[in-house]
Design an enzyme around this catalytic site. Structure first.
Site, PDB file in Angstrom:
ATOM      1  N   ASP A 147      -1.337   0.251   6.486  1.00 30.33           N
ATOM      2  CA  ASP A 147      -1.425   0.848   7.819  1.00 30.33           C
ATOM      3  C   ASP A 147      -2.804   1.419   8.154  1.00 30.33           C
ATOM      4  O   ASP A 147      -3.002   1.963   9.227  1.00 30.33           O
ATOM      5  CB  ASP A 147      -0.369   1.958   7.972  1.00 30.33           C
ATOM      6  CG  ASP A 147      -0.621   3.135   7.042  1.00 30.33           C
ATOM      7  OD1 ASP A 147      -1.417   2.999   6.101  1.00 30.33           O
ATOM      8  OD2 ASP A 147      -0.017   4.205   7.277  1.00 30.33           O
ATOM      9  N   ASP A 157       0.868  -1.170   0.000  1.00 32.77           N
ATOM     10  CA  ASP A 157       0.000   0.000   0.000  1.00 32.77           C
ATOM     11  C   ASP A 157       0.908   1.224   0.000  1.00 32.77           C
ATOM     12  O   ASP A 157       1.762   1.353   0.862  1.00 32.77           O
ATOM     13  CB  ASP A 157      -0.902  -0.010   1.232  1.00 32.77           C
ATOM     14  CG  ASP A 157      -1.810   1.202   1.277  1.00 32.77           C
ATOM     15  OD1 ASP A 157      -2.559   1.409   0.325  1.00 32.77           O
ATOM     16  OD2 ASP A 157      -1.745   1.947   2.268  1.00 32.77           O
ATOM     17  N   ASP A 189      -7.019  -1.170   4.628  1.00 25.38           N
ATOM     18  CA  ASP A 189      -6.102  -2.263   4.282  1.00 25.38           C
ATOM     19  C   ASP A 189      -6.432  -3.559   5.023  1.00 25.38           C
ATOM     20  O   ASP A 189      -5.846  -4.610   4.725  1.00 25.38           O
ATOM     21  CB  ASP A 189      -4.653  -1.869   4.626  1.00 25.38           C
ATOM     22  CG  ASP A 189      -4.197  -0.626   3.902  1.00 25.38           C
ATOM     23  OD1 ASP A 189      -4.477  -0.519   2.697  1.00 25.38           O
ATOM     24  OD2 ASP A 189      -3.571   0.244   4.539  1.00 25.38           O
TER      25      ASP A 189
END
Length: 271
Positions: free
Chosen positions: A226, A8, A230
């Site tokens: 984070d 990500d 996610d």
């Protein structure tokens, strides 16, 4: 053994600390700073973008609040209704159906947010007021860490909710082949995951589908992230990695939490 890692972008390749670099007015009939100051006073989005705007605009409470629509990674905007008007702030292509030259000109180097007014939230009949340019700093060690993973024959996939122009620029800077695709409303397949390395405008559910598609093709997948958006992908992955400053939800589902909050540690974990 992990042979594919899904990163990500925000908080992994970049520091995740956004800053407002510039605001550009598109309609002088509106006081852009006044609108934003009142909007951030009402919105309580717990993310780096909102914090950057709080740092830049002074919170004000001189508009008469009616209701708000919190930010969602699915529809990619926040909105507030005041007696003085209705306003949206979010991804340009999600809240306005025409191209704006100044937006296109800045998408390679910045995350661009569009501020619009509307008389109807349901139909999103919007009128552009201005744009906000945000900078997300690339971690100094990102390129070195990704080079290490490539030497270990680990395939690297960058996934993000950002615009693909922004992602392509970041991929080039960290040495990733920028085979980019915008997956808005797309069905995620193994073919897509094999052909492309960088994925933009990804929804939380699509992140999970990406991990699953790779696993269905025989890959052993690690996922880094984070944020709350996610979590689905982190739970699906064979190996899930987050940082100490991540949201509580991300930390709770991850198998590895990096206490120094830097992904520089990944090579040490591999070794």
């Amino acid at each position: 053994r992990v042979d594919t890692i899904c990163l990500d972008k925000t908080g992994t390749i970049t520091t995740g600390k956004m800053s407002v670099e510039k605001i550009i007015s598109l309609d002088n009939n509106y006081n852009m700073e006044e609108i934003m100051s009142n909007m951030i006073n009402c919105l309580d989005n717990d993310n780096s973008t909102n914090q950057a705007m709080i740092d830049y605009f002074e919170k004000k409470d001189n508009y008469c609040f009616i209701k708000k629509i919190p930010f969602s990674p699915v529809y990619k905007y926040s909105a507030v209704s005041f007696e003085e008007g209705n306003y949206l702030i979010g991804a340009p292509e999600f809240i306005y159906n025409k191209k704006i030259k100044v937006v296109i000109d800045n998408q390679n180097n910045y995350r661009v947010l569009l501020l619009c007014s509307t008389d109807d939230f349901e139909k999103l009949n919007t009128k552009p007021i201005g744009i906000i340019l945000l900078k997300d700093e690339i971690r100094s060690s990102s390129k070195k860490t990704l080079e290490y993973l490539k030497k270990q024959n680990v395939d690297i996939k960058i996934i993000s909710g950002d615009n693909i122009n922004t992602l392509e620029n970041i991929a080039l800077k960290v040495g990733i082949d920028p085979k980019v695709i915008d997956v808005t409303n797309m069905t995620i397949t193994t073919e897509i995951m094999t052909e492309y390395n960088v994925f933009g405008r990804v929804s939380p559910n699509q992140k999970k589908e990406m991990v699953l598609a790779l696993q269905n093709s025989g890959k052993v997948v690690a996922m880094t992230g984070d944020g709350v958006n996610d979590v689905l992908a982190l739970k699906q992955a064979d190996c899930s990695i987050t940082i100490k400053e991540a949201t509580e939800a991300a930390r709770n589902v991850s198998q590895i939490v990096l206490l120094d909050s830097t992904f520089d540690s990944i090579p040490k974990i591999v070794e």
